[in-house]
Design a protein around this motif. Structure first.
Motif, PDB file in Angstrom:
ATOM      1  N   THR A 138      -1.040  -4.075  -4.839  1.00 16.93           N
ATOM      2  CA  THR A 138      -0.942  -3.100  -4.524  1.00 16.93           C
ATOM      3  C   THR A 138      -2.382  -2.288  -4.634  1.00 16.93           C
ATOM      4  N   ASN A 139      -2.447  -1.877  -3.406  1.00 13.20           N
ATOM      5  CA  ASN A 139      -3.171  -1.287  -3.274  1.00 13.20           C
ATOM      6  C   ASN A 139      -3.142   0.828  -2.840  1.00 13.20           C
TER       7      ASN A 139
ATOM      8  N   ILE B 212      -1.280  -9.867 -13.232  1.00 12.37           N
ATOM      9  CA  ILE B 212      -2.809  -9.505 -14.169  1.00 12.37           C
ATOM     10  C   ILE B 212      -2.210  -8.465 -13.414  1.00 12.37           C
ATOM     11  N   PRO B 213      -2.291  -7.423 -14.362  1.00 10.10           N
ATOM     12  CA  PRO B 213      -2.201  -5.555 -14.124  1.00 10.10           C
ATOM     13  C   PRO B 213      -3.443  -4.999 -13.884  1.00 10.10           C
ATOM     14  N   GLN B 214      -3.435  -4.036 -13.624  1.00 12.40           N
ATOM     15  CA  GLN B 214      -4.388  -3.780 -13.475  1.00 12.40           C
ATOM     16  C   GLN B 214      -4.884  -2.455 -14.094  1.00 12.40           C
TER      17      GLN B 214
ATOM     18  N   CYS C  31       0.631  -1.273   0.229  1.00 15.20           N
ATOM     19  CA  CYS C  31       0.485   0.025  -0.031  1.00 15.20           C
ATOM     20  C   CYS C  31       0.812   1.191  -0.544  1.00 15.20           C
ATOM     21  N   GLY C  32       0.487   2.219  -0.094  1.00 11.46           N
ATOM     22  CA  GLY C  32       0.751   3.427  -0.387  1.00 11.46           C
ATOM     23  C   GLY C  32       0.305   4.656  -1.208  1.00 11.46           C
TER      24      GLY C  32
ATOM     25  N   GLY D  19      -2.655  -2.293  -8.732  1.00 14.41           N
ATOM     26  CA  GLY D  19      -4.178  -1.697  -8.155  1.00 14.41           C
ATOM     27  C   GLY D  19      -5.953  -2.378  -8.304  1.00 14.41           C
ATOM     28  N   ILE D  20      -5.148  -2.933  -7.280  1.00 16.36           N
ATOM     29  CA  ILE D  20      -6.741  -3.068  -6.907  1.00 16.36           C
ATOM     30  C   ILE D  20      -7.872  -2.990  -6.381  1.00 16.36           C
TER      31      ILE D  20
END
Lengths: 325, 340
Positions: B248-249, B147-149, B115-116, B208-209
């Protein structure tokens, strides 16, 4: 609500069954609560036969009342208090985990629930030489951490034996969890004697991870399954004198509301004891291993008691066995 | 055999009908037989047959497991688990400090969440995991998909050193682009099949979930439900295929009584989805990584920096010629002519 079937008890034949069904009596409850004279007239069956069948059905299916004194004696002889290995937590729980009950640990992510569960598993296996069943539904169980906890206390050969007593089952789905519990029940009811030690504790980390995907939205079968799980846990704990430890999440009502336990009001009736784990610092910027455990629900102690624990060295202690008085 | 009807994995409507008809245990269902069952509940004979087959399967599964067979459950003792973990590898970076706080690197069979705030280096780290070489990895180097967002996200996969070239690295990266949450969910549910086909894959990165779940979502309880289902599916995949999952969040602000704090997005319940949580944040002009949640490592913070070569440890301070350029925004890397 058992369906009446031929052969359920002597005297209940196929013809009797057909006649009863034709008059709307399909289950045991219907039969036992109906007026037998009426039924005898309508179905043209013998009154004596019906009474005999009723007596047998009642004996088979009803629960028997027990005397309070007998219940007390039974509890005294079957309940054990298992120490958790963390003295401050034992103090909070009124000297340890009671068998026959469900205890819940709740907390925000990173508050130390899995660490406390690992510590309890290590104590049970090492000091009390009990088998432990650990149902892991989050993937958070790392055996290397368990090994680290044991290394401080004991030599190599014992470590291996200790780790062998802890059985880990990974269940990521509610049905898998129910299967695993059913399997446990079958194992225990067949009284499979194991050379490894008695099984007295089941740890489930975490129960909300498998139930959350079913709750919410517009469907209500999630609640039904949750209560099935609750019933299974409580009946296992009571029938086989186990202690069940579950971990739960916390949520907030809105982004600024206070923390409350997840899974709602229905689940809040399931565990008899609830302990909330919190970090001492309010934000994640200051990292520490100090945690505060407070008692949120207990049948024996006043709520609101707080103790501190350090999850950095959740050390496995050598407790003395406590017997209930 | 004494399994309660309520605990069997049947459709809810069917389950409700069975319970209303008075069936309590699986044993009773099996004794009634398909014809009797279809008459009692009012379903067709084929449906009744299907139900009974399912029940029989479940009960047989239970029976073999309790009799000592391995069945399909993931059951083992802690000792066996320890042995497995000790032979498992990690996915490492060139930033040794980060690997140290993670206990060796990103662990397989676990979900790691990063996260960041914007611009702190989450996607850089994802790229980095994708393009890692293998020299330092203790174990097999295997292809990793992810799986890219949003725009970029490259599946990387690690290959043996002998064929270490740009084409070979890029050819092992499987890239999926998901535009909204339905596509993301579909992709995650199809992941087990994908991983079964491409068995060398070892890392799944979802960059980027938070994005598709944060805007345009009216029903918050549905969101919680979907997110939790997603998390469980990811952990099942990670476990069964011995892969690591990196997510990643984003961060959001929680406004408290007198102050506001930055907290990871997607709410409290999402915090439990990841096994390991890393929070990247700023301290003046230094980027810091904090290990916030881990089952085996202590909480700690390390500094890191993003260089043209990627994610790296902070070098000991050297005299740099950028002393004059301190008015520039430290969060943005200045564009220079020379890029390599």
């Amino acid at each position: 609500m058992v369906v009446l079937r031929a052969g359920l008890c002597p005297g209940l034949g196929e013809e009797m069954l057909h006649l009863l069904r034709a008059n709307g009596i399909r289950t045991v409850v219907d039969f036992v609560s109906s007026d037998l004279e009426d039924v005898a007239q309508k179905c043209s069956l013998s009154y004596k036969a019906l009474v005999a069948v009723r007596r047998v059905l009642l004996a088979q299916f009803s629960a028997f009342p027990a005397n309070g004194a007998d219940l007390y004696e039974e509890l005294k002889s079957t309940t054990a208090i298992l120490p958790t290995g963390i003295p401050s937590l034992d103090q909070l729980l009124d000297s340890g985990l009671y068998t026959g009950e469900v205890t819940e640990l709740m907390g925000a992510p990173g508050s130390g629930k899995t660490q406390v569960c690992l510590g309890i598993a290590a104590t049970m296996s090492l000091s009390l030489k009990h088998r432990v069943l650990f149902l892991d539904s989050t993937g958070g169980l790392t055996a290397s951490r368990l090994y680290q906890m044991l290394q401080a206390r004991v030599e190599d050969e014992e470590e291996q034996a200790t780790l062998q007593r802890i059985q880990v089952v990974r269940v990521f789905d509610i049905y898998e969890m129910l299967s695993a519990l059913q399997e446990l029940r079958d194992c225990l009811s067949q009284q499979v004697l194991s050379s490894v030690g008695p099984l007295k504790i089941v740890i489930i980390d975490s129960v909300s991870a498998v139930i959350y995907p079913l709750l919410g939205g517009k469907q209500s079968e999630g609640l039904a399954i949750m209560m099935q799980l609750a019933r299974e846990l409580k009946s296992l704990a009571r029938e086989f004198s186990l202690t069940v430890v579950v971990t739960n999440q916390v949520t907030r009502d809105s982004s600024t509301g206070p923390l409350k336990p997840a899974l709602g009001r229905s689940w809040s009736f399931v565990p008899s004891t609830r302990v909330l784990l919190e970090s001492k610092e309010a934000t994640w910027e200051k990292a520490s291993t100090q945690r505060v455990a407070s008692l949120a629900k207990s049948p024996r102690q006043p709520t609101g008691i707080q103790v501190e624990l350090n999850i950095g060295d959740v050390d496995v202690q050598e407790p003395s066995p406590v017997t209930p008085t | 055999m004494q399994r309660e009807v309520g605990t069997l994995p049947l459709a809810p409507a069917l389950r409700a009908r069975l319970v209303a008809a008075g069936f309590q245990t699986a044993q009773e269902l099996l004794e009634t037989g398909p014809c009797g069952l279809s008459k009692e509940i009012g379903i067709s004979k084929e449906e009744a047959l299907e139900v009974l087959q399912l029940v029989r399967q479940e009960c047989q599964g239970d029976a073999t497991r309790s009799a000592g067979g391995s069945g399909a459950t993931r059951k083992c003792t802690a000792l066996e688990l320890l042995e497995e973990e000790q032979t498992q590898g990690f996915i490492i970076t060139f930033c040794s400090a980060l690997d140290n706080i993670l206990g060796g690197g990103v662990q397989l069979t676990k979900i790691t969440e990063i996260c960041g705030a914007p611009g702190v280096g989450k996607t850089q780290l994802c790229f980095f995991y994708n393009t890692l070489t293998t020299a330092m990895i203790m174990d097999v180097l295997l292809p990793l998909p992810c799986i890219p967002q949003q725009k970029r996200c490259l599946r990387n996969h690690l290959k043996a050193l002998e064929s270490f070239s740009l084409e070979s690295i890029l050819s092992h990266i499987y890239y999926f682009r998901c535009r909204d949450y339905t596509e993301l969910l579909a992709q995650v549910y199809l992941l087990p099949d994908f991983l079964a086909e491409h068995s060398k894959v070892r890392l799944v990165v979802i960059d980027g979930i938070a994005f598709p779940f944060r805007h345009d979502f009216e029903d918050l309880s549905l969101r919680t439900r979907l997110l939790n289902g997603l998390a469980q599916q990811l952990i099942i995949t990670a476990n069964d295929h011995r892969a690591a999952v990196v997510l990643t969040n984003q961060m959001t602000t929680r406004i408290g009584q007198n102050q506001s704090t930055l907290v990871p997005a997607l709410g409290e319940s999402w915090g439990h989805a990841a096994t390991v949580r890393l929070i990247f944040h700023w301290d003046e002009s230094q980027r810091l990584a904090t290990l916030y949640k881990s089952p085996s490592q202590k909480e700690s913070t390390i500094p890191y920096c993003i260089t043209p070569h990627g994610f790296r440890d902070v070098q000991p301070p050297a005299v740099t010629q950028e002393a004059e350029g301190t008015e520039m925004n430290p969060r943005k890397r200045p564009r220079r002519e020379e890029e390599k």
